[in-house]
Write an enzyme that holds these catalytic residues in place. Structure first.
Site, PDB file in Angstrom:
ATOM      1  N   LYS A 158       1.066  -1.330  -0.114  1.00  0.00           N
ATOM      2  CA  LYS A 158      -0.039  -0.305   0.145  1.00  0.00           C
ATOM      3  C   LYS A 158       0.475   1.015  -0.120  1.00  0.00           C
ATOM      4  O   LYS A 158       1.198   1.954   1.251  1.00  0.00           O
ATOM      5  CB  LYS A 158      -1.038   0.158   1.332  1.00  0.00           C
TER       6      LYS A 158
ATOM      7  N   GLY B  15       6.622   5.876   8.035  1.00  0.00           N
ATOM      8  CA  GLY B  15       5.507   7.515   7.855  1.00  0.00           C
ATOM      9  C   GLY B  15       5.723   7.918   9.245  1.00  0.00           C
ATOM     10  O   GLY B  15       6.625   8.064   9.691  1.00  0.00           O
ATOM     11  N   SER B  16       4.926   9.201   9.400  1.00  0.00           N
ATOM     12  CA  SER B  16       4.575   9.809  10.836  1.00  0.00           C
ATOM     13  C   SER B  16       4.490   9.089  11.969  1.00  0.00           C
ATOM     14  O   SER B  16       4.384   7.760  12.002  1.00  0.00           O
ATOM     15  CB  SER B  16       3.795  11.094  10.825  1.00  0.00           C
TER      16      SER B  16
ATOM     17  N   VAL C 265       1.183   8.122  13.011  1.00  0.00           N
ATOM     18  CA  VAL C 265       0.578   7.084  12.778  1.00  0.00           C
ATOM     19  C   VAL C 265       1.113   5.971  12.350  1.00  0.00           C
ATOM     20  O   VAL C 265       0.067   4.836  12.760  1.00  0.00           O
ATOM     21  CB  VAL C 265      -0.115   7.374  11.074  1.00  0.00           C
ATOM     22  N   GLY C 266       2.098   5.916  12.939  1.00  0.00           N
ATOM     23  CA  GLY C 266       3.252   4.268  13.425  1.00  0.00           C
ATOM     24  C   GLY C 266       2.400   3.904  14.721  1.00  0.00           C
ATOM     25  O   GLY C 266       1.924   3.200  14.933  1.00  0.00           O
TER      26      GLY C 266
ATOM     27  N   GLU D  20       8.957   2.840  11.298  1.00  0.00           N
ATOM     28  CA  GLU D  20      10.131   3.959  10.843  1.00  0.00           C
ATOM     29  C   GLU D  20       9.387   4.769  10.785  1.00  0.00           C
ATOM     30  O   GLU D  20       8.734   4.958   9.738  1.00  0.00           O
ATOM     31  CB  GLU D  20      10.710   3.224   9.697  1.00  0.00           C
TER      32      GLU D  20
ATOM     33  N   CYS E  95      13.256  11.737   6.451  1.00  0.00           N
ATOM     34  CA  CYS E  95      13.073  11.465   8.209  1.00  0.00           C
ATOM     35  C   CYS E  95      14.263  12.064   8.513  1.00  0.00           C
ATOM     36  O   CYS E  95      14.363  11.952   9.256  1.00  0.00           O
ATOM     37  CB  CYS E  95      12.618  10.130   7.809  1.00  0.00           C
TER      38      CYS E  95
ATOM     39  N   GLU F 251       8.564  17.385  14.322  1.00  0.00           N
ATOM     40  CA  GLU F 251       9.323  17.373  12.703  1.00  0.00           C
ATOM     41  C   GLU F 251       8.755  18.528  11.887  1.00  0.00           C
ATOM     42  O   GLU F 251       7.254  18.424  11.489  1.00  0.00           O
ATOM     43  CB  GLU F 251       9.236  16.275  12.534  1.00  0.00           C
TER      44      GLU F 251
HETATM   45  C1  UN1 Z   1      14.639   8.836   4.778  1.00  0.00           C
HETATM   46  O1  UN1 Z   1      14.957   9.871   4.592  1.00  0.00           O
HETATM   47  O2  UN1 Z   1      12.717   8.807   5.094  1.00  0.00           O
HETATM   48  O3  UN1 Z   1      19.730   8.382   4.762  1.00  0.00           O
HETATM   49  C2  UN1 Z   1      15.181   7.609   4.158  1.00  0.00           C
HETATM   50  C3  UN1 Z   1      19.120   8.539   3.216  1.00  0.00           C
HETATM   51  C4  UN1 Z   1      17.934   8.067   2.629  1.00  0.00           C
HETATM   52  C5  UN1 Z   1      16.996   7.292   2.917  1.00  0.00           C
HETATM   53  C6  UN1 Z   1      15.970   8.375   3.932  1.00  0.00           C
HETATM   54  N1  UN1 Z   1      18.755   6.942   2.142  1.00  0.00           N
HETATM   55  O4  UN1 Z   1      19.076   9.902   3.691  1.00  0.00           O
END
Ligand code: UN1
Length: 503
Positions: A181, A234-235, A238-239, A256, A290, A391
């Site tokens: 999804k 995701g956020s 939501v997680g 994550e 992220c 964030e």
């Molecule tokens: C993310 O920031 O959502 O380390 C993943 C990084 C990438 C992956 C980031 N290889 O910036």
């Protein structure tokens, strides 16, 4: 860019090896965030009924797929990796068009998917377990990895192909089947990825795609007893919901989530290098990573010259359509994301931070058709301010002054998240101390907080994760379960845990 030939293209879900419309027939549009007049295509708005079909297909395919030898499963994945490599440029272009980040970055995103697929396909011949001595005579003891079952893969829009590959490929090599999804904002890249898996020869039902539908679709996946493992990026909000909804059926859950990553700049840092790192870490992907470096903590001795250079460089960044090779920073992904950025700029001002540059949406000329915002830097930020705690997921960086290394580490750790951190220093002792003391899943020395490589574990502490890691061989722990096996070939009843000596 105006509307083009793909305008009327309608894309389908992929269930049990067929491209099918959603049961309800409902659709949604996918538009280019750099130019909302550019309609990319129309996708299926799925519901719980579509999920039920996809899960059913994945459940029955599982009984065959789990028995395919892992090196054979891996052969198909090697083929998929090569197809991704062959089509890298067009996959990257589709991705920039639907998500906005600049072409160099979408090429990097596809490259991560290629690297992950080659790496994980290699694991088809390396799913090591343990063989250990038994306590008893004429008995072998060993542990093996087994697949978990149907995996629900729920992915974000910021890495539309890399992150799906981090989850789907290890799930497959371990022998699970998948219901995928993807984020509603990036269905085309998800579909491109699944098409390649289909073309590589992944059998019907092994990978299923349901687009759109948001919370309903996610909920249907989480309450299904047949789904045994969930991997979500995701956020944090939501997680938390995902974790709650998955727990009554005792699924394995990998989460994550958010980050508020920090770059620590010491008084002995190579400032030029640090400025480069902060630019790329803060404004790469328009801050929508992220791992983005949304906080910079700078020693007071170099605070002024650092800030001057950082602001000058941020002001000079060329913002525009990511398909234009001159562009250095693309748009935010959606109206909602742009509004969040603008809201946080207001919050920062109201909290008394100093707006050093940026702070406005960009609306002149062609930019008015997209969700563009200036690269924005706040100075004199206090660590407790919301802009330094929450964030934002946009091109907004908070610069905080500190008096010492210890204070820098304390500020760095003083957020609810723990994904990535970095230090710029020439002092080996400080670098090692920070490496040990920053409570994050990823740490960099003299490099920004972004740029994780596929063969190392990826993930974070505190509100960023729930203790699992993806990427690297750590991903195998998400998508497999241990079975311990004892083989007694003595031909008699041997009783373990009975207090006897056998010398
Ligand atoms: C993310 O920031 O959502 O380390 C993943 C990084 C990438 C992956 C980031 N290889 O910036």
């Amino acid at each position: 860019m105006s509307t083009n030939t793909a305008k009327s293209a309608t894309y389908h879900n992929f269930i049990d090896g067929s491209w099918v419309p959603s049961v309800s027939g409902a659709l949604f549009e996918n538009r280019n965030p750099a130019d909302t007049e550019d309609l990319i295509g129309v996708f299926q708005r799925s519901t719980a009924e579509d999920v039920a079909r996809a899960v059913g297909a994945a459940r029955s395919a599982y009984e065959r797929w789990r028995l395919v030898p892992a090196p054979k499963r891996a052969e198909l994945l090697f083929r998929a990796a090569q197809l991704l490599a062959d089509r890298k440029e067009s996959l990257a272009r589709d991705m920039t068009r639907e998500m906005g980040k600049v072409l160099d970055e979408t090429r990097g995103d596809v490259q991560e998917a290629i690297d992950m697929t080659f790496f994980m396909a290699g694991e088809g011949r390396r799913q090591y377990g343990q063989t250990v001595p038994s306590e008893l005579r004429d008995k072998f003891a060993m542990s093996i990895r087994q697949p978990v079952g149907v995996a629900a893969v729920i992915t974000p829009w910021n890495f539309p192909m890399a992150i799906p590959s981090w989850k789907i490929i290890p799930a497959l090599v371990c022998g699970n089947t998948v219901v995928f999804k993807p984020a509603t904002l990036t269905p085309l890249s998800a579909l491109n990825f699944v098409r390649i898996l289909e073309e590589a020869g992944i059998p019907p039902g092994v990978v299923n795609l349901v687009t759109g539908g948001g919370a309903d679709v996610v909920n249907a996946l989480l309450v299904s007893d047949a789904v045994r493992v969930v991997s979500f990026t995701g956020s944090t909000d939501v997680g938390r919901t995902v974790s709650g909804q998955a727990s009554p059926s005792f699924k394995k859950v990998h989460l994550e989530m958010g980050g508020k990553n920090v770059i620590l700049i010491m008084d002995d840092a190579n400032l030029e290098l640090a400025v480069e790192g902060c630019l790329w870490g803060g404004f790469g992907t328009s801050g929508q990573r992220c791992t983005a470096a949304s906080r910079v903590v700078v020693h007071e001795k170099v605070y002024k010259p650092f800030l001057e250079q950082f602001v000058a460089r941020a002001k000079a960044l060329r913002v525009g359509d990511g398909l234009d090779s001159q562009t250095q920073m693309g748009p935010s992904v959606s109206q909602g994301q742009l509004e969040t950025v603008m809201k946080y700029v207001e919050i920062g001002r109201a909290e008394g931070a100093r707006l050093e540059c940026g702070g406005h949406a960009l609306t002149s000329g062609a930019l008015a058709r997209g969700y563009f915002h200036e690269p924005t830097i706040f100075g004199d930020v206090a660590p407790s301010m919301r802009i330094a705690q929450e964030e934002i997921f946009g091109p907004v960086v908070s610069v905080i002054q500190c008096k010492s290394f210890d204070e820098a580490v304390e500020i760095g750790n003083g957020v609810q998240y723990g994904l990535s951190a970095s230090i710029y220093t020439q002092d080996l002792n400080r670098a090692f101390a920070a490496m040990r003391d920053m409570y994050t899943g990823i740490f960099y020395v003299n490099a920004p907080t972004i740029g994780a490589e596929v063969h190392l574990p990826f993930g974070g502490t505190k509100a960023t994760g729930n203790g699992h890691r993806e990427a690297g061989t750590a991903a195998l722990d998400v998508f497999s379960e241990w079975k311990s096996i004892y083989v007694d070939f003595s031909g008699r009843l041997q009783r373990a845990q009975i207090d006897t000596t056998d010398l």
